[in-house]
Design a protein around this motif. Structure first.
Motif, PDB file in Angstrom:
ATOM      1  N   TRP A   1      -4.085   2.734   7.369  1.00 10.58           N
ATOM      2  CA  TRP A   1      -4.631   1.943   6.270  1.00 10.58           C
ATOM      3  C   TRP A   1      -5.450   0.825   6.882  1.00 10.58           C
ATOM      4  O   TRP A   1      -5.017   0.182   7.839  1.00 10.58           O
ATOM      5  CB  TRP A   1      -3.503   1.385   5.401  1.00 10.58           C
ATOM      6  CG  TRP A   1      -3.948   0.475   4.302  1.00 10.58           C
ATOM      7  CD1 TRP A   1      -4.937   0.702   3.390  1.00 10.58           C
ATOM      8  CD2 TRP A   1      -3.413  -0.810   3.980  1.00 10.58           C
ATOM      9  NE1 TRP A   1      -5.051  -0.362   2.533  1.00 10.58           N
ATOM     10  CE2 TRP A   1      -4.116  -1.303   2.880  1.00 10.58           C
ATOM     11  CE3 TRP A   1      -2.394  -1.587   4.536  1.00 10.58           C
ATOM     12  CZ2 TRP A   1      -3.845  -2.541   2.311  1.00 10.58           C
ATOM     13  CZ3 TRP A   1      -2.124  -2.811   3.969  1.00 10.58           C
ATOM     14  CH2 TRP A   1      -2.838  -3.278   2.855  1.00 10.58           C
TER      15      TRP A   1
ATOM     16  N   LYS B   1       0.848  -1.188   0.000  1.00  8.96           N
ATOM     17  CA  LYS B   1       0.000   0.000   0.000  1.00  8.96           C
ATOM     18  C   LYS B   1       0.882   1.236   0.000  1.00  8.96           C
ATOM     19  O   LYS B   1       1.875   1.311   0.720  1.00  8.96           O
ATOM     20  CB  LYS B   1      -0.905   0.004   1.239  1.00  8.96           C
ATOM     21  CG  LYS B   1      -1.791   1.213   1.380  1.00  8.96           C
ATOM     22  CD  LYS B   1      -2.871   1.251   0.322  1.00  8.96           C
ATOM     23  CE  LYS B   1      -3.826   2.425   0.544  1.00  8.96           C
ATOM     24  NZ  LYS B   1      -4.845   2.490  -0.495  1.00  8.96           N
TER      25      LYS B   1
ATOM     26  N   LYS C   1      -7.284  -3.170   3.519  1.00 10.65           N
ATOM     27  CA  LYS C   1      -8.142  -3.689   2.450  1.00 10.65           C
ATOM     28  C   LYS C   1      -7.859  -3.002   1.118  1.00 10.65           C
ATOM     29  O   LYS C   1      -7.386  -1.877   1.068  1.00 10.65           O
ATOM     30  CB  LYS C   1      -9.610  -3.486   2.819  1.00 10.65           C
ATOM     31  CG  LYS C   1      -9.962  -4.218   4.100  1.00 10.65           C
ATOM     32  CD  LYS C   1     -11.396  -3.998   4.492  1.00 10.65           C
ATOM     33  CE  LYS C   1     -11.558  -4.603   5.864  1.00 10.65           C
ATOM     34  NZ  LYS C   1     -12.635  -5.378   6.114  1.00 10.65           N
ATOM     35  N   ASP C   2      -8.183  -3.714   0.042  1.00 11.93           N
ATOM     36  CA  ASP C   2      -8.044  -3.130  -1.288  1.00 11.93           C
ATOM     37  C   ASP C   2      -9.302  -2.345  -1.631  1.00 11.93           C
ATOM     38  O   ASP C   2     -10.216  -2.212  -0.804  1.00 11.93           O
ATOM     39  CB  ASP C   2      -7.730  -4.213  -2.335  1.00 11.93           C
ATOM     40  CG  ASP C   2      -8.836  -5.255  -2.465  1.00 11.93           C
ATOM     41  OD1 ASP C   2      -9.973  -5.022  -1.974  1.00 11.93           O
ATOM     42  OD2 ASP C   2      -8.574  -6.316  -3.059  1.00 11.93           O
ATOM     43  N   ASP C   3      -9.372  -1.806  -2.868  1.00 19.56           N
ATOM     44  CA  ASP C   3     -10.512  -0.982  -3.278  1.00 19.56           C
ATOM     45  C   ASP C   3     -11.828  -1.755  -3.285  1.00 19.56           C
ATOM     46  O   ASP C   3     -12.901  -1.166  -3.173  1.00 19.56           O
ATOM     47  CB  ASP C   3     -10.251  -0.372  -4.659  1.00 19.56           C
ATOM     48  CG  ASP C   3      -9.117   0.647  -4.617  1.00 19.56           C
ATOM     49  OD1 ASP C   3      -8.856   1.196  -3.524  1.00 19.56           O
ATOM     50  OD2 ASP C   3      -8.493   0.879  -5.670  1.00 19.56           O
ATOM     51  N   ALA C   4     -11.762  -3.085  -3.409  1.00 12.77           N
ATOM     52  CA  ALA C   4     -12.968  -3.921  -3.414  1.00 12.77           C
ATOM     53  C   ALA C   4     -13.402  -4.296  -1.996  1.00 12.77           C
ATOM     54  O   ALA C   4     -14.400  -4.997  -1.818  1.00 12.77           O
ATOM     55  CB  ALA C   4     -12.724  -5.179  -4.241  1.00 12.77           C
ATOM     56  N   GLY C   5     -12.649  -3.865  -0.981  1.00 10.67           N
ATOM     57  CA  GLY C   5     -12.999  -4.160   0.394  1.00 10.67           C
ATOM     58  C   GLY C   5     -12.481  -5.493   0.906  1.00 10.67           C
ATOM     59  O   GLY C   5     -12.849  -5.934   1.988  1.00 10.67           O
TER      60      GLY C   5
END
Length: 164
Positions: free
Chosen positions: A101, A85, A104-108
């Motif tokens: 942070w 990240k 998690k990624d953008d998709a959760g």
């Protein structure tokens, strides 16, 4: 004879005072352990360039900037050297700058639950610190200070820059 009685009285008084002082020292040691034990489950900010997630998967820390910067970022890097990240901090004034942070990624979806190295880009901070959850307290048998056990290692309570 009066002189001997005074000496005996002084000796008895000193022995009682020593006993009282030992009792007080024992109580204070217990209190320090009790105070440290009350920190279990809390988070402490410690000087470290390694960030470990808390119970919610959150990575958080703070960098201290010696002067203002036009653009800075924090990279969280895994054990293989991959940037997991990158956190853009933008322009910042001198002083403490926090970062976090949620893991998690953008998709959760959770990306990682491992400890990550903190690398600062665009400036050289005077200090890098991360939050660590206190999991346990170690009380050495030799009576020395209690130690706080975290995912990042074992620390003295005096190592805590902040507590929450």
């Amino acid at each position: 004879m009066v002189s001997q009685m005074a000496t005996i009285t002084n000796s008895t008084g000193i022995a009682e005072m020593n006993s009282t002082l030992k009792s007080l020292a024992s109580e204070l040691t217990g209190t320090r352990l009790g105070d440290a034990a009350s920190w279990i489950g809390k988070s402490m900010l410690i000087e470290s360039n390694i960030a470990a997630p808390d119970a919610n998967g959150l990575y958080a820390g703070q960098i201290t900037l010696p002067s203002a910067v036009d653009g800075a970022s924090v990279d969280l890097v895994d054990a293989d050297g991959n940037v997991v990240k990158s956190i853009d901090l933008g322009s910042q004034q001198a002083g403490d700058v926090t970062f976090y942070w949620d893991g998690k990624d953008d998709a959760g979806e959770t990306v990682t639950t491992s400890a990550l190295q903190v690398k600062v880009n665009g400036t050289t901070p005077s200090q890098v610190a991360t939050w660590a959850t206190i999991a346990a307290v170690q009380s050495p048998a030799d009576g020395s200070s209690s130690k706080l056990i975290t995912a990042l290692g074992t620390y003295s309570p005096s190592d805590a820059l902040s507590l929450m």
